[in-house]
Every structure is written in C-alpha cells, then in structure tokens.
Design a protein around this motif. Structure first.
Motif, PDB file in Angstrom:
ATOM      1  N   LYS A  17      14.019  21.599  -7.641  1.00 40.74           N
ATOM      2  CA  LYS A  17      13.691  20.557  -8.607  1.00 40.74           C
ATOM      3  C   LYS A  17      12.037  20.130  -8.336  1.00 40.74           C
ATOM      4  N   LYS A  18      11.299  19.817  -9.205  1.00 41.49           N
ATOM      5  CA  LYS A  18      10.028  19.470  -9.016  1.00 41.49           C
ATOM      6  C   LYS A  18       9.993  18.030  -9.390  1.00 41.49           C
ATOM      7  N   ILE A  19       9.481  17.262  -8.633  1.00 41.45           N
ATOM      8  CA  ILE A  19       9.319  15.763  -8.706  1.00 41.45           C
ATOM      9  C   ILE A  19       8.030  15.257  -8.576  1.00 41.45           C
ATOM     10  N   TYR A  20       7.640  14.085  -9.184  1.00 43.01           N
ATOM     11  CA  TYR A  20       6.242  13.842  -9.108  1.00 43.01           C
ATOM     12  C   TYR A  20       6.197  12.124  -8.626  1.00 43.01           C
ATOM     13  N   MET A  21       5.368  11.836  -7.905  1.00 47.11           N
ATOM     14  CA  MET A  21       5.111  10.534  -7.259  1.00 47.11           C
ATOM     15  C   MET A  21       3.681   9.921  -7.271  1.00 47.11           C
ATOM     16  N   ALA A  22       3.567   8.578  -7.637  1.00 47.98           N
ATOM     17  CA  ALA A  22       2.295   8.270  -7.508  1.00 47.98           C
ATOM     18  C   ALA A  22       2.044   7.824  -5.980  1.00 47.98           C
ATOM     19  N   SER A  23       0.695   8.080  -5.553  1.00 48.73           N
ATOM     20  CA  SER A  23       0.514   7.861  -4.334  1.00 48.73           C
ATOM     21  C   SER A  23      -1.006   7.091  -3.964  1.00 48.73           C
ATOM     22  N   GLN A  24      -1.116   6.047  -3.129  1.00 51.91           N
ATOM     23  CA  GLN A  24      -2.343   5.531  -3.439  1.00 51.91           C
ATOM     24  C   GLN A  24      -2.260   4.914  -1.550  1.00 51.91           C
ATOM     25  N   TRP A  25      -3.875   4.813  -1.320  1.00 48.03           N
ATOM     26  CA  TRP A  25      -4.007   4.165   0.082  1.00 48.03           C
ATOM     27  C   TRP A  25      -3.969   2.557  -0.193  1.00 48.03           C
ATOM     28  N   HIS A  26      -3.256   1.924   0.662  1.00 49.85           N
ATOM     29  CA  HIS A  26      -3.329   0.520   0.597  1.00 49.85           C
ATOM     30  C   HIS A  26      -4.193  -0.053   1.875  1.00 49.85           C
ATOM     31  N   PRO A  27      -5.348  -0.837   1.567  1.00 47.84           N
ATOM     32  CA  PRO A  27      -6.338  -1.037   2.590  1.00 47.84           C
ATOM     33  C   PRO A  27      -5.736  -2.184   3.288  1.00 47.84           C
ATOM     34  N   LEU A  28      -4.748  -3.130   3.040  1.00 45.92           N
ATOM     35  CA  LEU A  28      -4.351  -4.217   3.528  1.00 45.92           C
ATOM     36  C   LEU A  28      -3.271  -3.654   4.407  1.00 45.92           C
ATOM     37  N   LEU A  29      -2.225  -2.917   4.079  1.00 43.12           N
ATOM     38  CA  LEU A  29      -1.457  -2.139   4.801  1.00 43.12           C
ATOM     39  C   LEU A  29      -1.789  -1.294   5.807  1.00 43.12           C
ATOM     40  N   LYS A  30      -2.916  -0.548   5.342  1.00 48.38           N
ATOM     41  CA  LYS A  30      -3.455   0.590   6.135  1.00 48.38           C
ATOM     42  C   LYS A  30      -2.455   1.395   6.234  1.00 48.38           C
ATOM     43  N   LYS A  31      -1.862   1.872   5.089  1.00 51.19           N
ATOM     44  CA  LYS A  31      -1.054   3.164   5.061  1.00 51.19           C
ATOM     45  C   LYS A  31      -0.973   3.436   3.772  1.00 51.19           C
ATOM     46  N   ARG A  32      -0.529   4.746   3.342  1.00 51.85           N
ATOM     47  CA  ARG A  32      -0.231   5.115   2.058  1.00 51.85           C
ATOM     48  C   ARG A  32       1.192   4.621   1.368  1.00 51.85           C
ATOM     49  N   VAL A  33       1.067   4.324   0.215  1.00 51.73           N
ATOM     50  CA  VAL A  33       2.134   3.730  -0.596  1.00 51.73           C
ATOM     51  C   VAL A  33       2.549   4.670  -1.750  1.00 51.73           C
ATOM     52  N   TYR A  34       3.731   4.606  -2.165  1.00 52.43           N
ATOM     53  CA  TYR A  34       4.268   5.456  -2.849  1.00 52.43           C
ATOM     54  C   TYR A  34       4.812   4.852  -4.153  1.00 52.43           C
ATOM     55  N   GLY A  35       5.070   5.503  -5.454  1.00 50.18           N
ATOM     56  CA  GLY A  35       5.817   5.116  -6.415  1.00 50.18           C
ATOM     57  C   GLY A  35       7.170   5.752  -6.404  1.00 50.18           C
ATOM     58  N   PRO A  36       7.986   5.392  -7.378  1.00 47.24           N
ATOM     59  CA  PRO A  36       9.338   6.024  -7.545  1.00 47.24           C
ATOM     60  C   PRO A  36       9.088   7.543  -8.003  1.00 47.24           C
ATOM     61  N   SER A  37      10.261   8.312  -7.691  1.00 46.84           N
ATOM     62  CA  SER A  37      10.238   9.832  -7.901  1.00 46.84           C
ATOM     63  C   SER A  37      10.455   9.916  -9.277  1.00 46.84           C
ATOM     64  N   ARG A  38       9.660  10.792 -10.131  1.00 45.99           N
ATOM     65  CA  ARG A  38       9.610  11.074 -11.516  1.00 45.99           C
ATOM     66  C   ARG A  38       9.699  12.518 -11.646  1.00 45.99           C
ATOM     67  N   GLN A  39      10.526  12.902 -12.794  1.00 46.35           N
ATOM     68  CA  GLN A  39      10.706  14.356 -13.096  1.00 46.35           C
ATOM     69  C   GLN A  39       9.601  14.513 -14.091  1.00 46.35           C
ATOM     70  N   ASN A  40       8.816  13.765 -14.594  1.00 47.29           N
ATOM     71  CA  ASN A  40       8.081  13.970 -15.668  1.00 47.29           C
ATOM     72  C   ASN A  40       6.583  13.483 -15.003  1.00 47.29           C
TER      73      ASN A  40
END
Length: 396
Positions: A17-40
């Motif tokens: 299965k192919k899944i898509y997730m939003a991914s951004q660097w969080h400067p306060l947490l100093k790590k990458r954060v992710y959104g929920p898994s999406r099929q679309n």
C-alpha cells in the motif's frame, strides 16, 4: 512544504500500500513532526498546510512569551516572588506598592534590556518635580526607595536571570538623594517619668503597653503581637518573634534577623505586665468566649490590640494629659516612644551595640538614625574647649 510517500506491506494480505504523510521540521522541538497517514496525496497536502500554520503559530507564541519574560514588569514580579520568603510581609507589601504606584507606570511594558541610565534619571526627576501620572512631588526618602527597588530588580536581571550584562546595568552611577535630617520630638527622662506616673496614663487600659513602648523601645507591632507564652515573669523577659499588623494579621516574619530577640524587663515594668496578665486570666474565667486567644495584651472586650488602635489610645491619653496640666509635654507619636528610648539612652552614654540589640536593629541601622546625638555632644565639647582656650586672651 513536504509530503513523504511510503510503501507498506500488509502482513495479512501481503499487498503493498502507498501512504502519504505531511512532514515538517519543528524549530522549537528541534525534530521533524508528521501528520496522520493518508491514502490520498491531496489529503496529505492539506495536512501539510495545516501543520505549517500550526508550527508558525507556536513559534510566534513562544517568541511573544520570551519577549514578555524580558519586560521589566515580568522581571520585577519574578524578583519579588523569588524573595517573598526572605522579606517580612510588611516589607513585601511596601515593595509591591512602590512597583505598582511609582515604577510600573513608566517601565512595566518596556524590555529590560532597553532601559538606560537616562531613563532612570528621567523617572527620578519626574518623581522630584511632580511630572508623573499622579502629579505629585515626592521627597528624598520615596525617591531613594524607588532607586533601591530598581537596583534589586536589575541586579536580579543580571544574575541569576542573565538577561543583561553586568556592565550594562543602568543603575551603575545612579546616586540617591540626600535625605535632610529632621529632628523628631522626644521626651526627656523627667517628661517620661511625669507621664508614666500621671493619673491620665495610669487610668488607661493600655498603661502596661505604654510602659513597654517607652521603657523598652520595641516596634508597636511587636508589642501587639506578644503572646502569653512569650512573657516569662520569673526570668523577667519578653521573647520577640512575631508581630500583629494594622490589618489584624499575625506575622512570623520580623523586620530583620536581629528582630528575633529576648528583652529583659526591669522590676517595676515586670510587675505592671504581670498584673495585666492576671487581669486577662480573670476575665477569661468570666468571659471565656471573648478572651479566647493567646495574646498577652487585649482590649477591654478581649480582642487583640492592633497597632493603629494602640496609636489612637496613646494619642488620646497624651492629649488628655496636656489638657489637664499647665506644663505641656512635647507631642510625640506612639512610634516616637521608640525614638525617645533610643535618644535618651544614647545621650546617657549607652553603647549603640547594646541599644540596637534591645530594639532589634543592626548597629549600622541604629547609627544611621541616631549618630547625630553623639555628633552634637562632640560639637558641644569642642565648642566648650575652644571657649576655655580663647578666654585666656591668647586668640591673637
């Protein structure tokens, strides 16, 4: 903006299965954060946009919070709360009042690093010439107290907060105003004797307290705060460790560490206080509900004696004495009894160390207030010596 794609294999079906997730660097947490898994992928892009806005919002809030922590008002509040346990309650309220009434109207919302010596001098000048929100001219003592509070706040900002560098402290070079000496009226030994042996004083319900104030020189709040257990009639001693303020609040925080002390009672005073304690015990047997407290001194109805009430009773007795006698006593306040104790005993030659211990002051504080007494005596001695020398006719 970033959307990542992952391929996952189902353990049950074995399908990929192919899944898509939003991914951004969080400067306060100093790590990458992710959104929920999406099929679309479209949904993932919407998540990415929301995630970007959320991160920007959190960064902005943190920036505002950090800036607010550097405002003078926030730093001053933090300093006062950090030192609350080290100050007596009355001292804490005094500092709070100076901040709220004189300093915050000018500096509360100003970044502490932006305050310069010229701003401090402008505040000082506005208090002196009346160009302030209250349109009042303040004396040297009020201005100096504001400077003391400002010094403490900026020193706190230097260390431990490290918001400004020590060399950038705007209080460096700021001088306090000279406080003009104003002689406070006091009573002589003879006047004290006349008052305490007068009918007007002895008829007062508060005669024992008057005697304590004049013969021992405590602060009125200390006398009012004395408990029955603080009085040892056999050892003829008071143990000073608490105060009762004008609001009727009992406080364990004394004026300073020297205020915690044992004070000896001379024989006559000991008998007067013991008589007052016996009166209270008799009244407690008759009216247990009214006299159900541990205070050594009470009003006629059994309530604790507040300093402001004792002040009024002393003033009333003093006025009654002066209205009934041709030779008037100088008008002094209840706190003037403390000054009378210090002045008369210091003039008599008692050491400043002994008197400061009795009164609950440090020797430095005592000398600051009463050093002029010995200064006057030294001047009189030198003047007398000069008169003797020049009377011999050798002045030419």
């Amino acid at each position: 903006m970033a959307v990542i794609k992952q391929e996952r294999v189902s353990k049950k079906t074995g399908k990929t299965k192919k899944i898509y997730m939003a991914s951004q660097w969080h400067p306060l947490l100093k790590k990458r954060v992710y959104g929920p898994s999406r099929q679309n992928k479209k949904d993932a892009k919407q998540d990415d946009a929301k995630l970007t806005l959320q991160i920007k919002k959190e960064v902005k809030e943190e920036k505002v919070k950090k800036q607010s922590e550097e405002f003078f008002g926030k730093v001053a509040d933090t300093w006062l709360e950090a030192n609350k346990k080290t100050y007596a309650d009355q001292t804490y309220r005094t500092y709070r009042g100076y901040l709220d009434h004189y300093i915050f109207p000018v500096f509360e919302d100003v970044p502490i690093s932006a305050i310069e010596p010229k701003h401090i001098l402008n505040l000082k000048k506005s208090l002196e010439d009346g160009n302030n929100p209250k349109k009042r001219k303040y004396g040297a003592e009020t201005v100096n107290k504001c400077i003391n509070v400002l010094c403490d706040v900026f020193n706190f900002a230097v260390s431990p907060l490290k918001l400004i560098d020590g060399k950038d402290n705007p209080m460096i070079g700021i001088k306090r105003n000279k406080v003009p000496y104003i002689a406070k009226p006091t009573w002589s030994d003879e006047q004290i004797s006349v008052f305490l042996t007068s009918r007007e004083a002895k008829e007062s319900h508060y005669y024992a307290m008057f005697c304590c104030q004049i013969l021992l020189g405590p602060r009125p709040s200390e006398t009012c705060g004395l408990a029955e257990n603080d009085y040892d009639p056999d050892r003829q001693c008071f143990y000073m460790h608490r105060t009762l303020n004008k609001h009727g609040v009992l406080e364990d925080n004394m004026k300073g560490s020297n205020s915690f002390r044992a004070v000896y009672l001379p024989d006559t005073l000991n008998k007067i206080v013991k008589k007052k304690l016996l009166w209270k015990k008799e009244m407690r047997l008759q009216y247990p509900d009214l006299f159900d407290n541990d205070f050594l001194f009470n009003t006629e109805i059994g309530t604790p004696v507040r300093p402001d009430h004792l002040y009024r009773m002393f003033t009333r007795t003093e006025k009654r004495y002066n209205s009934n006698h041709n030779e008037k006593l100088p008008v002094i306040t209840l706190y003037g009894c403390r000054h009378t104790f210090a002045t008369t005993n210091y003039e008599r030659g008692e050491s400043d160390k002994v008197l400061s211990e009795i009164m609950g002051n440090t020797p430095a504080t005592f000398l600051q207030k009463y050093a002029h007494i010995h200064g006057d005596r030294k001047q009189q001695s030198l003047d007398a010596f000069e008169n003797i020398i020049f009377k011999t006719g050798n002045e030419n």
